[in-house]
Design a protein around this motif. Sequence first.
Motif, PDB file in Angstrom:
ATOM      1  N   VAL A  12     -25.478 116.506 -18.084  1.00 35.60           N
ATOM      2  CA  VAL A  12     -24.458 115.492 -17.780  1.00 35.60           C
ATOM      3  C   VAL A  12     -23.041 116.031 -17.918  1.00 35.60           C
ATOM      4  O   VAL A  12     -22.074 115.291 -17.757  1.00 35.60           O
ATOM      5  CB  VAL A  12     -24.619 114.245 -18.695  1.00 35.60           C
ATOM      6  CG1 VAL A  12     -25.973 113.622 -18.512  1.00 35.60           C
ATOM      7  CG2 VAL A  12     -24.373 114.602 -20.160  1.00 35.60           C
ATOM      8  N   THR A  53     -20.961 115.464 -14.882  1.00 34.71           N
ATOM      9  CA  THR A  53     -20.998 114.099 -14.364  1.00 34.71           C
ATOM     10  C   THR A  53     -19.673 113.398 -14.654  1.00 34.71           C
ATOM     11  O   THR A  53     -19.157 113.464 -15.771  1.00 34.71           O
ATOM     12  CB  THR A  53     -22.150 113.301 -15.010  1.00 34.71           C
ATOM     13  OG1 THR A  53     -23.364 114.008 -14.814  1.00 34.71           O
ATOM     14  CG2 THR A  53     -22.256 111.923 -14.396  1.00 34.71           C
ATOM     15  N   LYS A  58     -21.867 108.585 -18.389  1.00 32.95           N
ATOM     16  CA  LYS A  58     -22.963 109.543 -18.461  1.00 32.95           C
ATOM     17  C   LYS A  58     -24.224 108.800 -18.885  1.00 32.95           C
ATOM     18  O   LYS A  58     -24.184 107.860 -19.685  1.00 32.95           O
ATOM     19  CB  LYS A  58     -22.662 110.649 -19.486  1.00 32.95           C
ATOM     20  CG  LYS A  58     -21.654 111.691 -18.983  1.00 32.95           C
ATOM     21  CD  LYS A  58     -20.258 111.335 -19.295  1.00 32.95           C
ATOM     22  CE  LYS A  58     -19.272 112.477 -19.150  1.00 32.95           C
ATOM     23  NZ  LYS A  58     -18.818 112.752 -17.809  1.00 32.95           N
TER      24      LYS A  58
END
Length: 247
Positions: A179, A182, A186
Amino acid sequence: MQKGNPDTYAAALLAKIKAEKQQLIADGKLKQEKPLPDIDFLSLYELPHNWQWTKLGAIVESLRYGTSQKCSYSKNGFPVLRIPNLKNGVIYKSDLKYTLMSDLEIEGYSLQNGDILMIRSNGSKSLVGRTSIVSSDCEGYAYAGYLVRLRFIENLLISRFLYLVLESKFVRDQIEIPVRTTTGVKNINSTEILNLIIPLPPLAEQQAIVEKVDYLMKIVDQLEEQIKHRKKLAEDLMQTVLREAFE
C-alpha cells in the motif's frame, strides 16, 4: 518432544486446528473455505525444527468485517469499538459510541474474549493492519466497519502471541509495502489478511515467548520511569542552581 503433541510441535497444532475447523464446517457453523495459495518457502528464513510457516487463514476460525450501522454517543443500544478505541494492542473504552442492532446482527458482531480486531482501512499506512486484543470486559461489544474481527479456535492459539507476530516487522512489511504507493485511503482486504505468512511455534513456546516479551516490556517500562525521574531531578537541580545564582 512428541511429534503428535500440539504443545511441542507446530505441525501437530496445525493439524488439530484444521480438524477443528473441518468439524465446525460439518456442523454448519462455518462456511467451506477457499484453498489458500501455496507458500514460497524459498523466500523465507529457516525456523526451529518444531515450528511451521503457515498463512493466517489456516489458523483463523473466522474473519468478519464490522457493522456499517450509524453510531452515536447517545448510549442507546450496544457499544461499538472504532479505530480510536484501538491503541498499542489495547482497547480503550473512554470514547465509545453506540448503535441499535437486530438479534441477527448482535449474534454476528458480538465480540468474544481473545478475538483480535484489525484496522483494515485508514489514511495512514502505518495504522492499516494494526491490531488489538479483545479482553473479557469488552465481550458483547460490536465493532465498526473499518475494523475486521479475527477469531481463533479456543485453547489452540494464544491471542497475545498472535498480536506480537502481527506487529512484527516481517508481517508489517507484508502489509505496508503493497500500500506504500497507494494514494488516499489505504486498505487491506480479507484475502490479503488471510494470506499473511506467519511463523507458528507450538503452544508451549507461544506461551514462553509471550511471558518473555511481557517480562522484557516491564523492564523497559521501569527504565523509562527511571529516565523520567532522573530528568525531573536534573531539571529541579538546574532550577535550584539558577535561583541561587541570581539571588
